[in-house]
Design a protein around this motif. Sequence first.
Motif, short mmCIF file in Angstrom:
data_model
loop_
_atom_site.label_atom_id
_atom_site.label_comp_id
_atom_site.label_asym_id
_atom_site.label_seq_id
_atom_site.Cartn_x
_atom_site.Cartn_y
_atom_site.Cartn_z
N ARG A 1 0.85 -1.20 0.00
CA ARG A 1 0.00 0.00 0.00
C ARG A 1 0.88 1.24 0.00
NH1 ARG A 1 -4.78 0.37 3.98
NH2 ARG A 1 -5.69 1.50 2.24
N ASP A 2 0.42 2.27 -0.72
CA ASP A 2 1.13 3.53 -0.68
C ASP A 2 0.12 4.65 -0.55
OD1 ASP A 2 1.40 5.10 -3.72
OD2 ASP A 2 0.39 3.17 -3.55
N GLY A 3 0.60 5.75 0.00
CA GLY A 3 -0.26 6.90 0.19
C GLY A 3 0.57 8.14 0.43
N VAL A 4 -0.12 9.22 0.80
CA VAL A 4 0.53 10.50 1.05
C VAL A 4 0.21 10.91 2.48
CG1 VAL A 4 0.58 12.94 0.39
CG2 VAL A 4 0.39 11.19 -1.36
N ILE A 5 1.23 11.38 3.17
CA ILE A 5 1.02 11.85 4.53
C ILE A 5 0.30 13.20 4.47
CG2 ILE A 5 2.17 12.64 6.64
CD1 ILE A 5 4.36 10.55 6.03
N THR A 6 -0.88 13.25 5.10
CA THR A 6 -1.70 14.47 5.09
C THR A 6 -1.61 15.24 6.39
OG1 THR A 6 -3.65 13.25 5.82
CG2 THR A 6 -3.33 13.50 3.43
N VAL B 1 -2.54 9.31 6.95
CA VAL B 1 -2.18 8.96 5.57
C VAL B 1 -3.44 8.78 4.73
CG1 VAL B 1 -1.08 7.19 4.13
CG2 VAL B 1 -0.05 7.81 6.33
N ARG B 2 -3.43 9.37 3.52
CA ARG B 2 -4.48 9.12 2.53
C ARG B 2 -3.95 8.06 1.59
NH1 ARG B 2 -4.46 13.17 -0.67
NH2 ARG B 2 -5.33 14.63 0.81
#
Length: 171
Positions: free
Chosen positions: A21-26, A39-40
Amino acid sequence: MKAAVGDRIVTASGVVGGAVRDGVITECPHDDGSPPYRVRWSDTGEETLVYPGADTVVDPAARAALGVPGTSGEQAGPKEPRQGRALTWDVRITVVESGGSTTAEATVMNGPSDALRGVGHARKAPEDPEVPLIGDELAAGRALRRLADRLLAVAEQDVSAAVGHKAHVHR
């Protein structure tokens, strides 16, 4: 582990064969960049609170690519040890079926301009019933196997070049 808003985060599955899984730290509630992080996730779009473990990598280069201020160029002060890296390679499988014969081409983009490919074929016996899915599976599986062999051959060449003598990669 230290992170900031806009960093890409990649977490490996705790199960063999599980999804990465990967995402962006919000959100990063601590000023020092320590966990937890909000994380989104790119696969679902949902946001969760993450306490990263050893199976997680943070990529601050994603922040610089998005143009987040203060991320371009060298930063002053001592460098932190490299935590690892995360890559995503996309594999595309194209399947063409014609007259009881199926051909599949598996292509992986492993860099900005590099692509490797493998081709697989399947042909049904004249007396067999028409089941297109089986031909697709066989041709795609054979294409992926040839692509895997090609990737291993390239890795073997790269290892040989890096160590300065002929190397062998176990297959």
